[in-house]
Design a protein around this motif. Sequence first.
Motif, PDB file in Angstrom:
ATOM      1  N   ALA A 156       0.393   3.246   8.252  1.00 21.48           N
ATOM      2  CA  ALA A 156      -0.736   3.357   8.085  1.00 21.48           C
ATOM      3  C   ALA A 156      -1.351   3.223   6.540  1.00 21.48           C
ATOM      4  O   ALA A 156      -0.608   3.908   5.641  1.00 21.48           O
ATOM      5  CB  ALA A 156      -1.339   4.691   8.655  1.00 21.48           C
ATOM      6  N   ARG A 157      -2.482   3.103   6.400  1.00 21.08           N
ATOM      7  CA  ARG A 157      -3.080   2.757   5.049  1.00 21.08           C
ATOM      8  C   ARG A 157      -3.099   4.618   4.639  1.00 21.08           C
ATOM      9  O   ARG A 157      -3.574   5.255   5.496  1.00 21.08           O
ATOM     10  CB  ARG A 157      -4.501   2.309   4.837  1.00 21.08           C
ATOM     11  CG  ARG A 157      -4.459   0.895   4.985  1.00 21.08           C
ATOM     12  CD  ARG A 157      -6.050   0.267   5.008  1.00 21.08           C
ATOM     13  NE  ARG A 157      -5.984  -1.065   4.894  1.00 21.08           N
ATOM     14  CZ  ARG A 157      -7.043  -1.848   4.998  1.00 21.08           C
ATOM     15  NH1 ARG A 157      -8.086  -1.315   4.791  1.00 21.08           N
ATOM     16  NH2 ARG A 157      -7.007  -3.131   5.146  1.00 21.08           N
ATOM     17  N   GLY A 187      -2.746  17.016  -0.732  1.00 21.27           N
ATOM     18  CA  GLY A 187      -3.023  16.175   0.128  1.00 21.27           C
ATOM     19  C   GLY A 187      -2.722  14.527   0.137  1.00 21.27           C
ATOM     20  O   GLY A 187      -3.214  13.749   0.738  1.00 21.27           O
ATOM     21  N   ALA A 188      -2.008  14.144  -1.256  1.00 18.78           N
ATOM     22  CA  ALA A 188      -1.804  12.660  -1.532  1.00 18.78           C
ATOM     23  C   ALA A 188      -0.750  12.371  -0.616  1.00 18.78           C
ATOM     24  O   ALA A 188       0.421  12.636  -0.881  1.00 18.78           O
ATOM     25  CB  ALA A 188      -1.558  12.678  -2.885  1.00 18.78           C
ATOM     26  N   ALA A 189      -0.825  11.945   0.685  1.00 16.76           N
ATOM     27  CA  ALA A 189       0.069  11.865   1.692  1.00 16.76           C
ATOM     28  C   ALA A 189       1.028  10.647   1.229  1.00 16.76           C
ATOM     29  O   ALA A 189       0.686   9.744   0.400  1.00 16.76           O
ATOM     30  CB  ALA A 189      -0.429  11.254   2.992  1.00 16.76           C
ATOM     31  N   GLN A 190       2.230  10.937   1.760  1.00 16.48           N
ATOM     32  CA  GLN A 190       3.443   9.926   1.267  1.00 16.48           C
ATOM     33  C   GLN A 190       4.175   9.586   2.429  1.00 16.48           C
ATOM     34  O   GLN A 190       4.732  10.393   3.209  1.00 16.48           O
ATOM     35  CB  GLN A 190       4.446  10.708   0.428  1.00 16.48           C
ATOM     36  CG  GLN A 190       5.466   9.935  -0.313  1.00 16.48           C
ATOM     37  CD  GLN A 190       6.523  10.674  -1.207  1.00 16.48           C
ATOM     38  OE1 GLN A 190       5.942  11.270  -2.036  1.00 16.48           O
ATOM     39  NE2 GLN A 190       7.686  10.773  -0.982  1.00 16.48           N
ATOM     40  N   HIS A 191       4.331   8.149   2.630  1.00 18.07           N
ATOM     41  CA  HIS A 191       5.369   7.869   3.814  1.00 18.07           C
ATOM     42  C   HIS A 191       6.785   7.822   3.227  1.00 18.07           C
ATOM     43  O   HIS A 191       7.245   8.000   2.295  1.00 18.07           O
ATOM     44  CB  HIS A 191       4.973   6.331   3.926  1.00 18.07           C
ATOM     45  CG  HIS A 191       3.663   5.972   4.648  1.00 18.07           C
ATOM     46  ND1 HIS A 191       3.002   6.669   5.497  1.00 18.07           N
ATOM     47  CD2 HIS A 191       2.621   5.140   4.106  1.00 18.07           C
ATOM     48  CE1 HIS A 191       2.014   6.226   5.719  1.00 18.07           C
ATOM     49  NE2 HIS A 191       1.496   5.235   4.927  1.00 18.07           N
ATOM     50  N   GLU A 192       7.466   7.987   4.269  1.00 17.88           N
ATOM     51  CA  GLU A 192       8.903   8.168   4.330  1.00 17.88           C
ATOM     52  C   GLU A 192       9.713   6.773   4.106  1.00 17.88           C
ATOM     53  O   GLU A 192       9.317   5.843   4.793  1.00 17.88           O
ATOM     54  CB  GLU A 192       9.531   8.787   5.252  1.00 17.88           C
ATOM     55  CG  GLU A 192       9.230  10.459   5.196  1.00 17.88           C
ATOM     56  CD  GLU A 192       9.862  11.129   4.269  1.00 17.88           C
ATOM     57  OE1 GLU A 192      10.992  10.858   3.905  1.00 17.88           O
ATOM     58  OE2 GLU A 192       8.844  11.970   3.946  1.00 17.88           O
ATOM     59  N   PRO A 193      10.309   6.488   3.065  1.00 12.29           N
ATOM     60  CA  PRO A 193      11.142   5.343   2.867  1.00 12.29           C
ATOM     61  C   PRO A 193      12.291   5.205   3.875  1.00 12.29           C
ATOM     62  O   PRO A 193      12.774   6.163   4.379  1.00 12.29           O
ATOM     63  CB  PRO A 193      11.661   5.201   1.521  1.00 12.29           C
ATOM     64  CG  PRO A 193      11.729   6.716   1.100  1.00 12.29           C
ATOM     65  CD  PRO A 193      10.708   7.395   1.903  1.00 12.29           C
ATOM     66  N   PRO A 194      12.612   4.051   4.305  1.00 11.44           N
ATOM     67  CA  PRO A 194      12.140   2.865   3.646  1.00 11.44           C
ATOM     68  C   PRO A 194      10.702   2.436   4.277  1.00 11.44           C
ATOM     69  O   PRO A 194      10.742   2.680   5.492  1.00 11.44           O
ATOM     70  CB  PRO A 194      13.477   1.784   4.120  1.00 11.44           C
ATOM     71  CG  PRO A 194      13.807   2.332   5.191  1.00 11.44           C
ATOM     72  CD  PRO A 194      13.708   3.619   5.266  1.00 11.44           C
ATOM     73  N   PHE A 195       9.935   1.741   3.423  1.00  9.72           N
ATOM     74  CA  PHE A 195       8.645   1.440   3.811  1.00  9.72           C
ATOM     75  C   PHE A 195       8.676   0.135   4.684  1.00  9.72           C
ATOM     76  O   PHE A 195       9.262  -0.700   4.553  1.00  9.72           O
ATOM     77  CB  PHE A 195       7.814   1.466   2.608  1.00  9.72           C
ATOM     78  CG  PHE A 195       7.677   2.536   1.655  1.00  9.72           C
ATOM     79  CD1 PHE A 195       7.682   3.757   2.212  1.00  9.72           C
ATOM     80  CD2 PHE A 195       8.083   2.310   0.282  1.00  9.72           C
ATOM     81  CE1 PHE A 195       7.532   4.728   1.255  1.00  9.72           C
ATOM     82  CE2 PHE A 195       8.076   3.652  -0.526  1.00  9.72           C
ATOM     83  CZ  PHE A 195       7.897   4.699   0.000  1.00  9.72           C
ATOM     84  N   ARG A 237       0.692  -1.148  -0.014  1.00 10.41           N
ATOM     85  CA  ARG A 237       0.100   0.009   0.048  1.00 10.41           C
ATOM     86  C   ARG A 237       0.801   1.219   0.050  1.00 10.41           C
ATOM     87  O   ARG A 237       0.453   2.244  -0.426  1.00 10.41           O
ATOM     88  CB  ARG A 237      -0.906  -0.056   1.350  1.00 10.41           C
ATOM     89  CG  ARG A 237      -0.053  -0.104   2.748  1.00 10.41           C
ATOM     90  CD  ARG A 237      -1.093   0.132   3.865  1.00 10.41           C
ATOM     91  NE  ARG A 237      -0.587  -0.072   4.935  1.00 10.41           N
ATOM     92  CZ  ARG A 237      -0.673  -1.039   5.749  1.00 10.41           C
ATOM     93  NH1 ARG A 237      -1.287  -2.107   5.499  1.00 10.41           N
ATOM     94  NH2 ARG A 237      -0.104  -1.092   6.926  1.00 10.41           N
ATOM     95  N   VAL A 238       2.191   1.302   0.243  1.00  3.32           N
ATOM     96  CA  VAL A 238       2.868   2.494   0.557  1.00  3.32           C
ATOM     97  C   VAL A 238       3.193   2.955  -0.852  1.00  3.32           C
ATOM     98  O   VAL A 238       4.145   4.044  -0.919  1.00  3.32           O
ATOM     99  CB  VAL A 238       4.150   1.981   1.591  1.00  3.32           C
ATOM    100  CG1 VAL A 238       3.853   1.743   2.450  1.00  3.32           C
ATOM    101  CG2 VAL A 238       5.031   0.924   0.663  1.00  3.32           C
ATOM    102  N   LEU A 239       2.877   2.370  -1.978  1.00  5.54           N
ATOM    103  CA  LEU A 239       3.385   3.077  -3.311  1.00  5.54           C
ATOM    104  C   LEU A 239       2.381   4.079  -3.529  1.00  5.54           C
ATOM    105  O   LEU A 239       2.253   4.451  -4.784  1.00  5.54           O
ATOM    106  CB  LEU A 239       3.328   2.162  -4.377  1.00  5.54           C
ATOM    107  CG  LEU A 239       4.155   0.812  -3.988  1.00  5.54           C
ATOM    108  CD1 LEU A 239       4.137  -0.165  -5.284  1.00  5.54           C
ATOM    109  CD2 LEU A 239       5.745   1.259  -3.830  1.00  5.54           C
ATOM    110  N   ARG A 240       1.711   4.822  -2.720  1.00  3.90           N
ATOM    111  CA  ARG A 240       0.785   6.130  -3.095  1.00  3.90           C
ATOM    112  C   ARG A 240      -0.238   5.466  -3.931  1.00  3.90           C
ATOM    113  O   ARG A 240      -0.679   6.195  -4.862  1.00  3.90           O
ATOM    114  CB  ARG A 240       1.568   7.193  -3.537  1.00  3.90           C
ATOM    115  CG  ARG A 240       2.153   7.925  -2.281  1.00  3.90           C
ATOM    116  CD  ARG A 240       3.118   8.907  -3.070  1.00  3.90           C
ATOM    117  NE  ARG A 240       2.277  10.272  -3.829  1.00  3.90           N
ATOM    118  CZ  ARG A 240       3.025  11.009  -4.465  1.00  3.90           C
ATOM    119  NH1 ARG A 240       4.363  10.854  -4.516  1.00  3.90           N
ATOM    120  NH2 ARG A 240       2.453  11.925  -5.147  1.00  3.90           N
ATOM    121  N   ASN A 241      -0.500   3.908  -4.101  1.00  2.87           N
ATOM    122  CA  ASN A 241      -1.497   3.585  -4.771  1.00  2.87           C
ATOM    123  C   ASN A 241      -1.181   3.842  -6.400  1.00  2.87           C
ATOM    124  O   ASN A 241      -2.065   3.983  -7.215  1.00  2.87           O
ATOM    125  CB  ASN A 241      -2.926   4.253  -4.501  1.00  2.87           C
ATOM    126  CG  ASN A 241      -3.323   4.028  -3.051  1.00  2.87           C
ATOM    127  OD1 ASN A 241      -3.012   2.915  -2.566  1.00  2.87           O
ATOM    128  ND2 ASN A 241      -3.911   5.082  -2.514  1.00  2.87           N
TER     129      ASN A 241
END
Length: 372
Positions: A155-156, A142-150, A126-130
């Motif tokens: 969270a989704r 607002g397209a949230a992005q997780h910080e790598p490494p994933f 899911r962490v590929l920003r869909n």
Amino acid sequence: MANASVALVVGVTGMAGINIAQALKSPTAQGGPWTVYGAARRAMPTWFPSSAVDHFITFDAVDFNDTNATLAPLSNHITHVFWAAINVGRDQEDNIITNSTMLTNVIKALMPIIGPLSYVIFRYKRVLRNILAHFNFLGQPGAAQHEPPFHEDMARLPHPNFYHALEDVVKSYASDIRYTIHRPSIIVGASSRSVYNALVMLAAYAEICKYQNAPFRFFGNRYTWEHFSDMTDTRVLAEQHVWGAVNKKANNQAFNCTNGDVFTWKKMRGVLCEEFGVEFVPLDDKDGLFDLVDEMKDKGKVWNQIVEEKGLVKMKLEEIACFIGFQYLMRSDFQLVSSMNKSKEFGFFGYADSIKSVRFWIGKLREMNIIP
């Protein structure tokens, strides 16, 4: 005496499904020996290795009556289900409804069942920003992005995603079944029936370039060209699936699955050019980015000519892969790198050299007569 471990691989003709089946039939497979039922919507393709399954069955998982008629007689026989199926619809809402229906129909057809049933779910992380699942959110505020490494406990992201829906379907049966969830990166493997087969897509693009004497250009941005990415060899993915199915410690857990190394697309581009026999063209973004989607929109007839002249497996250009999805991926502003720490902590140590993986699978695609 019947085998104690009996697997149903749904989506067995896709590049993940084939390798899961072959991993299960290996003499050294954990939990074996396995009896393997391979399921697909269409008949077995000519290139499919029949030795990968003991039984090949067909049904339309969208149709409950068809699914039930095929699977209900096996309900007291199947011990593990490996889900490698995907149905790409018109939009994400369609994807959610259709794929959830497919999975629900299979579960209902196999229940009630004697003993525990282990579902092993194959899905993109899911962490590929869909990126591959929901393109229209990319680049929006607002397209949230997780910080790598994933890692697995992130969270989704707040966008509809049919892989999340599949996960929720399985969890709704948590009192009756065990499961593991596997989250690969860019997958490399060999099949003509995988929607997101990057190598087949790249090979088709390279062959069209050669056929028309055009440059084989990079369609990503400079960030992706220079920064790290990872990928997943389908053999590693299959190995992790089998490991997850038979190790109780992995029950009801999610695991990233990558080769365990990283590369730059600048380096990988050189490997691809060498393998496909085209000239290496450095990234030139002074006048904007090269648009592969626009370039390929009218190349269907050219690909058909190549298929005919080379005697390849017949498939249309639009069936090979999703050009728009991979182009989005190559224009990311984050490093596509996932942590494999959790897998190692739980006891899975599979790995592959990504450069060698790409070379190996290009060779297999040629053996299968899918690319020249």
